[in-house]
Design a protein around this motif. Structure first.
Motif, short mmCIF file in Angstrom:
data_model
loop_
_atom_site.label_atom_id
_atom_site.label_comp_id
_atom_site.label_asym_id
_atom_site.label_seq_id
_atom_site.Cartn_x
_atom_site.Cartn_y
_atom_site.Cartn_z
N ARG A 333 -6.67 -2.39 95.57
CA ARG A 333 -6.26 -2.16 96.96
C ARG A 333 -4.85 -2.72 97.14
O ARG A 333 -4.48 -3.72 96.52
CB ARG A 333 -7.22 -2.84 97.93
CG ARG A 333 -8.65 -2.36 97.81
CD ARG A 333 -9.50 -2.86 98.95
NE ARG A 333 -9.13 -2.22 100.20
CZ ARG A 333 -9.67 -2.54 101.37
NH1 ARG A 333 -10.56 -3.52 101.45
NH2 ARG A 333 -9.31 -1.92 102.48
N MET A 334 -4.09 -2.08 98.02
CA MET A 334 -2.69 -2.48 98.15
C MET A 334 -2.10 -1.93 99.43
O MET A 334 -2.72 -1.14 100.14
CB MET A 334 -1.89 -1.95 96.95
CG MET A 334 -1.77 -0.42 96.92
SD MET A 334 -1.06 0.19 95.38
CE MET A 334 -2.52 0.14 94.33
N GLY A 335 -0.86 -2.30 99.70
CA GLY A 335 -0.11 -1.72 100.82
C GLY A 335 0.64 -2.77 101.62
O GLY A 335 0.31 -3.96 101.60
N GLN A 336 1.66 -2.30 102.34
CA GLN A 336 2.36 -3.18 103.28
C GLN A 336 1.36 -3.70 104.31
O GLN A 336 0.46 -2.98 104.74
CB GLN A 336 3.46 -2.40 104.02
CG GLN A 336 4.57 -1.87 103.15
CD GLN A 336 5.63 -2.91 102.83
OE1 GLN A 336 5.46 -4.10 103.12
NE2 GLN A 336 6.73 -2.48 102.25
N ALA A 337 1.54 -4.93 104.73
CA ALA A 337 0.63 -5.50 105.72
C ALA A 337 0.76 -4.77 107.05
O ALA A 337 1.86 -4.44 107.50
CB ALA A 337 0.93 -6.98 105.92
#
Length: 392
Positions: A333-337
């Motif tokens: 899982r990942m991504g800009q906050a």
């Protein structure tokens, strides 16, 4: 006003620039009282030059006092104290109402196929003037600024702009079971805060891994099981701490400038020597990252575990060990906050007490005039620098 501006690779300066002005009916202008230096800013300092222009104002972790509002602003007024999220998000579109503020459809940079605009962060993210400045124009004045109470010091609230929501999201995405184990790669500001949040939320074993002795010592003071990165030995050490299986989850808080990977590091430096348009095109199609931290995360995590990426990656041609990911049944899982998604969870932790230790989280508090020196110091991990706050 004075602002920190980009002039080239490893070349940032304090310049006198035009004061921001109200451009839309819901804009507000804030007088910045504190603004942070982020690890992501170092990517601009060293790697992402092809997507910057000379004179771009950097910084995306500001807070301050509202000094002017547009005619349609009703939620805040001059004199209010606010924190500005690093996402430029409207708060009302399809994505924002689903808690995906980093994908805001109102500010998506469609020209480059990217998500929501960000303050102070390259053409890829809208080229919006940043917050390492005396004043800042903030759009969406009714929905974007986070209003905070007067009284407590800025250090109590400024991390709501980035550090706290980024670390909180990373831990939430890691999905550590109650009483479970978590390893955090990289003990810079985000990794350090991840360890504190994980412990606060009930992780039984929190392991912090880094190369810098001072960062390991800092984490250990907060109950983290600190492990020095020492090649292959780190895997065996972490397995010994986790019943031989590896941790339930690993957070990669390092990203594209990981230690090691000399070929990728050389490619990044070579790209930076090319003319801007050529370098930008090369990075968009063939760019590679230093993947040492991510590969270590894949090796460390137990079978059926989760890897949460909070470190920024920018490569378009990164090789991934898909066989291992599939065989170990790893969730990624990942991504800009999505800053506003987590404000209700975080605001009580900084307003009503200090369980995460934010008041002494900064290692350096400096005038904005010292920002060029601070960038160099932070990039070289000198003087025990973990978190730098500027006062314009």
């Amino acid at each position: 006003m004075k602002a920190l501006t980009w002039h080239g690779t490893a070349d940032v300066r304090i310049d006198t620039v035009a004061d921001p002005v109200i451009q839309g009916p819901t804009d507000v202008i804030i007088k910045v009282t504190s603004t942070g230096l982020c690890g992501s800013d170092l990517h601009l300092y060293q790697v992402f030059g092809p997507f910057l222009e000379e004179g771009d104002i950097l910084g995306h972790e500001p807070m301050g006092i509202i000094v002017e509002t547009g005619p349609d602003v009703t939620a805040v007024q001059p004199g209010d104290r606010v924190v500005v999220p690093f996402n430029v998000s409207c708060g009302t579109c399809f994505m924002c109402v689903r808690g995906l503020h980093s994908q805001c459809e109102t500010t998506q940079v469609r020209e480059h196929g990217m998500g929501a605009s960000l303050f102070g962060y390259t053409k890829l993210y809208g080229q919006v003037p940043g917050g390492q400045a005396e004043y800042l124009r903030v759009p969406f004045g009714n929905t974007l600024p986070i209003k905070v109470p007067d009284g407590p010091p800025d250090d109590r609230f400024v991390y709501l702009s980035d550090v706290l929501p980024t670390a909180w999201q990373a831990v939430q995405y890691a999905d550590v079971p109650p009483g479970g184990s978590l390893a955090v790669l990289g003990l810079g500001p985000i990794g350090d805060m991840c360890t504190r949040i994980a412990a606060h939320l009930g992780a039984d074993t929190v392991i912090g891994i880094d190369l810098v002795p001072e960062r390991l010592e800092r984490a250990a003071r907060h109950g983290v099981r600190a492990v020095e990165l020492d090649g292959d030995g780190v895997v065996a050490t972490v397995q010994d701490m986790t019943d031989g299986r590896g941790p339930d989850a690993v957070i990669d808080a390092v990203g594209l400038e990981a230690h090691g990977a000399p070929l990728a590091a050389g490619a990044q430096k070579l790209t930076g020597l090319l003319p801007g348009p050529m370098a930008a095109a090369l990075m968009r199609r063939y760019g590679v990252d230093r993947l040492s931290a991510l590969h270590l995360a894949i090796e460390l995590v137990r079978r059926g575990g989760t890897i949460s990426l909070s470190g920024v990656y920018g490569g378009m041609a990164d090789p991934m060990p898909l066989l291992t990911l599939f065989d170990k049944q790893i969730q990624l899982r990942m991504g800009q906050a999505n800053v506003w998604r987590w404000v209700d969870d975080l605001l009580p932790l900084v307003r009503d007490g200090d369980p995460l230790g934010v008041e002494d989280f900064a290692t350096h508090r400096l005038p904005l005039a010292d920002a060029p020196h601070a960038y160099a110091m932070f990039q070289k991990k000198q003087d025990c620098a973990v978190k730098v706050l500027f006062t314009p």
